[in-house]
Design an enzyme around this catalytic site. Structure first.
Site, PDB file in Angstrom:
ATOM      1  N   GLY B 318      29.428  36.807  -9.503  1.00  0.00           N
ATOM      2  CA  GLY B 318      28.092  36.381  -9.898  1.00  0.00           C
ATOM      3  C   GLY B 318      27.929  36.488 -11.398  1.00  0.00           C
ATOM      4  O   GLY B 318      28.907  36.339 -12.143  1.00  0.00           O
ATOM      5  N   GLU B 319      26.694  36.714 -11.845  1.00  0.00           N
ATOM      6  CA  GLU B 319      26.348  36.811 -13.281  1.00  0.00           C
ATOM      7  C   GLU B 319      26.422  35.464 -13.984  1.00  0.00           C
ATOM      8  O   GLU B 319      26.131  35.366 -15.169  1.00  0.00           O
ATOM      9  CB  GLU B 319      27.275  37.782 -14.043  1.00  0.00           C
ATOM     10  CG  GLU B 319      27.277  39.204 -13.552  1.00  0.00           C
ATOM     11  CD  GLU B 319      28.153  40.131 -14.421  1.00  0.00           C
ATOM     12  OE1 GLU B 319      28.764  39.654 -15.395  1.00  0.00           O
ATOM     13  OE2 GLU B 319      28.205  41.328 -14.103  1.00  0.00           O
ATOM     14  N   GLY B 320      26.913  34.455 -13.295  1.00  0.00           N
ATOM     15  CA  GLY B 320      27.184  33.175 -13.958  1.00  0.00           C
ATOM     16  C   GLY B 320      28.603  33.109 -14.490  1.00  0.00           C
ATOM     17  O   GLY B 320      28.952  32.176 -15.231  1.00  0.00           O
TER      18      GLY B 320
END
Lengths: 351, 351
Positions: B318-320
């Site tokens: 995640g987090e981009g």
């Protein structure tokens, strides 16, 4: 094979990776602010970059991509759907920085160096053109060896010299691309002999073939393959060429010998890697295989080498275009090690 | 569903791509100095970027990646293997630019903006923190709706506003990431309801679960799912949350409404895209699905949406982080159109 034949190509020695750093690198990656294993192959890449560079803080900022250009006598036999003149026209385009690889290199901020390894015509001098021409195109491998031993060794040595300069100037990694009308044919022959693999599985559509012309291409390659039973990598390189493939192989060996990652592009680049790996098996651990090309033989060749590329976008251009696109993955992997806080510090509030 | 419930989310209108440019864009790509089709999916991407931006010279240099952070009341039920406090600790890490997404963003030269969409604690003010907090974490969706309609609409609107600012400041594309302990649970519920798909196929190991805790997670989600039969995207968002997912959905709709590509990350980012696509089906053509995550539900969700991501490196952070890694592919695609010479000029020697 004569001793003389063995000696020169083996003066480039690639040492096996020094695995003593592996546990430490793995620990560093494990300790980062993320669930264990959650960055998948980027984590493995990070560890490998550390091992290749022999440091706990791998660095992957400056990258030089070489485009080696060369022509192939085999094109006389009609193995390519483009005329041989396209090689020199594309060299002009690389130098004008208007080819696909230039656009991609700009997109990922890497340096492109264009090398005349063996273009058939005399190229006009250009400040950015590196003249390392071994000869004006290879001989027709369907009739005779494409290169002499001396020419092949020259190509290997020049490839090594060129990457040496780039590394002296600060390159953290070297990517290898090529341009050469007819070079999927040479690559197919090298794969056939050195993978080894049945010829049909090594031959694809190249830059564009229909079924009939593909049949013709296979027939020509069969004649070339029948001429020699060479299964030694250096001999096979002499038999089937080309100048740019030999120079790429030398560049790969030279890059690994200097402990830098070798970023491999598509089918032709991987065929050069195959030759070089057969010369120095330790090389394979220094190679980052960027992508799986749409050229049929490439997937089979990657499998034969036991490697899994980073991505598959259906590319089949060459020029180093796919290798360029892999660079950000390498940079991200290196920065995972050097730029990311430890989870323990995040949880303790001490970052 | 009340009219009031319908109205607000639909004030963000995403127009279908204007296909009138498609033939021209395709011709431009076909005419470039390369064999036709030899850049595979990069060619399709180039055409799509032109269509999204509504121009024959798409531009993909400046990219803003938003990380929306939020907490989830569902974590009370033990659906996550990390304590909820990790969300705020990671926000601190993003702001210190020491998280994985910061490292990756640096590797690909994009801007990261960190948004408090609904973190449970009061975060200390920070010059780079964007305070768009809707509430301090969602309610426990196993017992009651995670968000009120008003809260959900606020989140959608703020997401849209934030990307509007980024685009006004020159962003050519927007990438969407998140941080929120427990948000794979919300995402699984949204996927279950809106894909739709059986709950078991939507639930994965998240940031780290063994078989027993995975069973527990599924049981909790089953309770949450049983509470409501909402199949409208806005209602489902109210029921299951979270603040960061709603804000991502709004950001995606806002980005598409401004004719910019929406770069989607992994499972949670795709769940937000699912919600937004169910609100405005035209959105899907503006979405670039960056990668296939190792989180089980992601592959199934991508298939349900009928889309193929650009790469698969086994990421599940995640987090981009995955969205960041896709940016160079987009930049390369845009530059294929704007920077590469035409084959006809190469062959005529007129580049």
């Amino acid at each position: 094979m004569s001793d003389r034949l063995k000696s020169d190509s083996q003066t480039i020695v690639v040492n096996p990776l020094d695995r003593r750093l592996e546990a430490s690198l793995r620990d560093i990656v494990e300790g980062k602010a993320k669930p264990p294993g959650s960055l998948g192959r980027i984590e493995d890449l990070a560890v490998r970059l550390g091992l290749i560079q022999g440091r706990l803080d791998p660095r992957l900022q400056r990258v030089v991509l070489f485009v080696f250009a060369g022509d192939h006598g085999l094109t006389e036999e009609g193995v390519s759907s483009y005329p041989a003149e396209v090689t020199s026209a594309m060299v002009t385009t690389f130098l004008a920085q208007k080819a696909c690889v230039n656009a991609f290199a700009r997109a990922v901020d890497i340096d492109v160096r264009v090398v005349d390894a063996g273009v058939a015509t005399e190229l006009p001098p250009h400040p950015r053109l590196i003249d390392a021409k071994v000869r004006k195109g290879t001989r027709n491998a369907a009739r005779e060896p494409a290169l002499t031993l001396h020419e092949t060794e020259q190509a290997l040595a020049r490839g090594r010299e060129l990457v040496g300069i780039a590394i002296d100037e600060g390159a953290d990694a070297v990517a290898l691309g090529e341009m050469g009308i007819g070079n999927t044919a040479s690559s197919a022959l090298l794969m056939h002999r050195l993978a080894p693999a049945p010829l049909e599985s090594c031959v694809g559509r190249g830059a564009g073939h229909d079924a009939a012309s593909l049949e013709r291409k296979i027939a020509v390659l069969r004649r070339a393959a029948a001429r020699s039973s060479a299964s030694d990598p250096l001999e096979a390189l002499c038999e089937f060429g080309g100048c740019e493939i030999a120079m790429m192989a030398g560049a790969m060996l030279g890059t690994a010998a200097r402990q830098r990652p070798v970023v491999v592009d598509g089918f032709i680049s991987t065929a050069a890697a195959l030759v070089a790996i057969r010369m120095q098996p330790a090389l394979i651990d220094y190679c980052i295989f960027s992508h799986r090309s749409a050229e049929q033989g490439h997937g089979i060749l990657l499998k034969a080498l036991g490697v899994e590329p980073l991505f598959d976008l259906g590319l089949r251009l060459g020029e180093g275009s796919g290798a360029a696109l892999a660079i950000p993955f390498l940079r991200a992997a290196a920065r995972l090690i050097t730029d990311v806080a430890n989870l323990s510090d995040v949880l303790a509030g001490t970052i």
